[in-house]
Design a protein around this motif. Structure first.
Motif, PDB file in Angstrom:
ATOM      1  N   THR A   1      56.585  -6.765   5.722  1.00  0.00           N
ATOM      2  CA  THR A   1      55.571  -7.735   6.161  1.00  0.00           C
ATOM      3  C   THR A   1      55.630  -8.996   5.308  1.00  0.00           C
ATOM      4  N   THR A   2      55.960  -8.841   4.016  1.00  0.00           N
ATOM      5  CA  THR A   2      56.084 -10.011   3.142  1.00  0.00           C
ATOM      6  C   THR A   2      57.206 -10.925   3.617  1.00  0.00           C
ATOM      7  N   VAL A   3      58.335 -10.340   4.001  1.00  0.00           N
ATOM      8  CA  VAL A   3      59.459 -11.141   4.494  1.00  0.00           C
ATOM      9  C   VAL A   3      59.078 -11.851   5.794  1.00  0.00           C
ATOM     10  N   LEU A   4      58.399 -11.152   6.686  1.00  0.00           N
ATOM     11  CA  LEU A   4      57.985 -11.774   7.948  1.00  0.00           C
ATOM     12  C   LEU A   4      56.997 -12.911   7.703  1.00  0.00           C
ATOM     13  N   CYS A   5      56.058 -12.698   6.785  1.00  0.00           N
ATOM     14  CA  CYS A   5      55.100 -13.757   6.440  1.00  0.00           C
ATOM     15  C   CYS A   5      55.818 -14.952   5.829  1.00  0.00           C
ATOM     16  N   THR A   6      56.841 -14.678   5.028  1.00  0.00           N
ATOM     17  CA  THR A   6      57.644 -15.744   4.421  1.00  0.00           C
ATOM     18  C   THR A   6      58.260 -16.634   5.485  1.00  0.00           C
ATOM     19  N   VAL A   7      58.855 -16.012   6.485  1.00  0.00           N
ATOM     20  CA  VAL A   7      59.531 -16.768   7.549  1.00  0.00           C
ATOM     21  C   VAL A   7      58.518 -17.567   8.363  1.00  0.00           C
ATOM     22  N   VAL A   8      57.376 -16.963   8.669  1.00  0.00           N
ATOM     23  CA  VAL A   8      56.344 -17.678   9.436  1.00  0.00           C
ATOM     24  C   VAL A   8      55.872 -18.913   8.671  1.00  0.00           C
ATOM     25  N   LEU A   9      55.640 -18.767   7.374  1.00  0.00           N
ATOM     26  CA  LEU A   9      55.184 -19.901   6.564  1.00  0.00           C
ATOM     27  C   LEU A   9      56.235 -21.012   6.533  1.00  0.00           C
TER      28      LEU A   9
ATOM     29  N   VAL B   1      57.995 -26.495   8.280  1.00  0.00           N
ATOM     30  CA  VAL B   1      58.972 -27.433   8.827  1.00  0.00           C
ATOM     31  C   VAL B   1      58.409 -28.179  10.034  1.00  0.00           C
ATOM     32  N   LEU B   2      57.527 -27.539  10.784  1.00  0.00           N
ATOM     33  CA  LEU B   2      56.885 -28.240  11.902  1.00  0.00           C
ATOM     34  C   LEU B   2      56.015 -29.385  11.389  1.00  0.00           C
ATOM     35  N   ILE B   3      55.328 -29.170  10.277  1.00  0.00           N
ATOM     36  CA  ILE B   3      54.542 -30.249   9.662  1.00  0.00           C
ATOM     37  C   ILE B   3      55.462 -31.377   9.216  1.00  0.00           C
ATOM     38  N   ASN B   4      56.599 -31.035   8.609  1.00  0.00           N
ATOM     39  CA  ASN B   4      57.544 -32.056   8.174  1.00  0.00           C
ATOM     40  C   ASN B   4      58.104 -32.855   9.344  1.00  0.00           C
ATOM     41  N   TYR B   5      58.334 -32.179  10.472  1.00  0.00           N
ATOM     42  CA  TYR B   5      58.871 -32.863  11.644  1.00  0.00           C
ATOM     43  C   TYR B   5      57.887 -33.902  12.194  1.00  0.00           C
ATOM     44  N   ALA B   6      56.623 -33.775  11.863  1.00  0.00           N
ATOM     45  CA  ALA B   6      55.620 -34.691  12.401  1.00  0.00           C
ATOM     46  C   ALA B   6      55.693 -36.086  11.791  1.00  0.00           C
ATOM     47  N   GLY B   7      56.419 -36.239  10.663  1.00  0.00           N
ATOM     48  CA  GLY B   7      56.613 -37.571  10.104  1.00  0.00           C
ATOM     49  C   GLY B   7      55.973 -37.772   8.755  1.00  0.00           C
ATOM     50  N   THR B   8      56.264 -38.941   8.152  1.00  0.00           N
ATOM     51  CA  THR B   8      55.827 -39.234   6.789  1.00  0.00           C
ATOM     52  C   THR B   8      54.314 -39.301   6.668  1.00  0.00           C
ATOM     53  N   ARG B   9      53.636 -39.859   7.664  1.00  0.00           N
ATOM     54  CA  ARG B   9      52.169 -39.960   7.579  1.00  0.00           C
ATOM     55  C   ARG B   9      51.535 -38.573   7.549  1.00  0.00           C
ATOM     56  N   VAL B  10      52.029 -37.677   8.405  1.00  0.00           N
ATOM     57  CA  VAL B  10      51.499 -36.309   8.408  1.00  0.00           C
ATOM     58  C   VAL B  10      51.850 -35.605   7.108  1.00  0.00           C
ATOM     59  N   LEU B  11      53.076 -35.839   6.605  1.00  0.00           N
ATOM     60  CA  LEU B  11      53.462 -35.277   5.311  1.00  0.00           C
ATOM     61  C   LEU B  11      52.518 -35.755   4.218  1.00  0.00           C
TER      62      LEU B  11
END
Length: 498
Positions: A140-148, A153-163
């Motif tokens: 479960t720790t490994v699965l949680c790691t991947v989800v996080l 990365v989805l937050i990063n894809y949103a751009g510098t302002r969102v970052l």
């Protein structure tokens, strides 16, 4: 001045213009470094391990590592003030020394960042399990790691302002986790006085305490990096020569103080140190929070802590993505045609960010084959980061001895050489300590896994570099910090003021 020929040692433009937008303000830049350094993440991840190994005096590792890394931050401040280029250590090493040295520096730092992303997300696994009410097993720790990692990365894809917003929100979560929770614990759940900070509780057995302390000091070494992320986004900050060196120093001051305070409040709130040292209490942080706040309060804290872990992962991916993009932009690695691609609508390096998610997720799944995976992942991450740092510090020292005079908006003046030498000495000491084998009872390859992983990364990098010659593809400036012989002669000749 447009069209002017830069003097030796002065900032020189790249062949490429920057595609980034200057959407990151000074406080967001500081928050990015702070959430990468993350006092809550580092302390909560390794508190139990460090306390079990070294007892309460392990807290002094924060002072040791903080002093050493502050010297490194000062050196980096000089460099980024002169060379404010996305990617951090790779373009800095390129200008201070040359193409080959820079390539290896970037290679080591890239892998260290990717492993650090895994280490931070992996450390969040148990807290995610507790927050959502399921048993924290290895799987479960490994699965949680991947989800996080995916969410980050989805937050990063949103751009510098969102970052920037993510960094500021993470900064707020860090302060709540460090200050609010810490003050509450001191007020309601304190079981010891400050004298315990000098009581080893016989963790050294019949020998010296120094080796035990140095083993437990991993908590301090893991704490004090992240300040360099302020420089990784140099092309996204207005007036980077002034803003970024100050943000780096502020990250050390504020982050180090918050981490030390967090560790102190937890130490004084642990009821039974011997239970932790013996292994009976395997997760003292969770036990302290539940005992002090009850289940509801503890879960609320877990939610705040989880935000800290997420924002730290986001900041790490931002740094890794920009380094990989910088590599790709200079044609320095296989797949560079994709890695240099830029999503102009959001002003982010899309493929480079994808690599910063896929590789850490693969490392997380690979950890299933190793015992005590978290400690080993963290140890290798520290080794790689420190090695890359010291490659830049050494390059700066070499350039300084050959005539480089930092010419940015932040310089150390006459103290530069001494600070540079001190930073290198500290870094070598830290690397030796991290690699030192301390578990002779286990198989040799497990005992030396950190050193072996480091050797594999260095060896693979050398093999790749000299078989592909990608390091020579770019026309970006290289070795420009060192003045030409005739320019040095002009400086040192008659009438020179030195």
């Amino acid at each position: 001045m447009a069209g002017a020929s830069p003097a030796a040692g002065a900032p020189r433009p790249d062949a490429q213009g920057s595609e980034f937008r200057k959407d990151m303000g000074p406080w967001a830049n500081f928050a990015l470094g702070f959430t990468y350094l993350s006092p809550v993440v580092s302390t909560y991840t390794l508190f139990g391990t460090a306390l079990a190994d070294g007892g309460p005096p392990m807290i002094w590792a924060f002072v040791l590592a903080g002093a050493g890394q502050f010297l490194v931050a000062l050196v980096f401040g000089e460099i980024v003030a002169q060379y404010p280029i996305a990617g951090g250590v790779y373009p800095w090493a390129r200008r201070l020394w040359g193409k080959r040295w820079a390539w290896m520096t970037g290679w080591v730092y890239m892998w260290a960042l990717l492993v650090t992303i895994t280490s931070v997300a992996y450390g969040a696994g148990p807290y995610i399990a507790i927050l959502f009410g399921f048993d924290p097993t290895v799987h479960t720790t490994v699965l949680c790691t991947v989800v996080l990692i995916v969410v980050a990365v989805l937050i990063n894809y949103a751009g510098t302002r969102v970052l920037s917003w993510a960094a500021v929100i993470g900064f707020g979560a860090e302060l709540i986790g460090a200050l609010v929770v810490g003050i509450y614990l001191l007020s309601t759940h304190r079981h010891h006085n400050l004298g315990v900070l000098f009581d080893t509780y016989d963790t050294q057995g019949d020998g010296s305490y120094l080796p035990v302390f140095l083993g437990a000091a991993i908590i301090g070494f893991y704490q004090y990096y992240g300040f360099e992320a302020c420089g990784d986004t140099a092309e996204e900050v207005a007036h980077p020569g002034k803003v970024i060196p100050k943000a780096m120093r502020r990250t050390i001051y504020v982050g180090g103080a918050a981490a030390t305070f967090t560790c102190l409040t937890l130490l004084l709130s642990v009821v039974d140190y011997q239970a932790v040292i013996s292994g009976e209490d395997a997760d003292p942080v969770v036990k302290v929070l539940y005992d002090a706040m009850g289940e509801t309060g503890a879960r609320l804290v877990m939610a705040v802590v989880l935000i800290s872990f997420l924002s730290c992962t986001v900041s790490l991916q931002a740094a890794a993505g920009r380094l990989i993009y910088s590599y790709g932009r200079d044609g320095m690695i296989v797949g560079h045609r994709f890695l240099r691609k830029f999503a102009h609508a959001r002003a982010v390096p899309g493929y480079a960010l994808l690599v910063s998610a896929v590789v850490p997720a693969a490392i997380a799944f690979g950890s299933l084959i190793s015992t005590d995976a978290l400690t080993k992942i963290v140890s290798f991450a520290i080794l790689g980061i420190y090695a890359a740092f010291q490659m830049v510090v050494l390059a700066a020292l070499r350039a300084r001895l050959k005539g480089w005079r930092p010419a940015g908006e932040f310089t150390l003046g006459r103290w530069g050489l001494l600070v540079n030498a001190g930073a290198l000495a500290y870094g070598i000491f830290a690397i030796v300590n991290i690699c030192w084998a301390r578990t002779p009872e286990v198989a040799w390859y497990d005992n030396y896994i950190v050193l072996l992983c480091g050797a594999v990364v260095f060896g693979a990098g050398l093999l790749y570099m000299f078989t592909t010659h990608h390091y020579g593809r770019s026309d970006a400036p290289a070795g420009v910090a060192i003045p030409a012989p005739e320019e040095r002669a002009g400086r040192e000749g008659p009438g020179s003021t030195g």
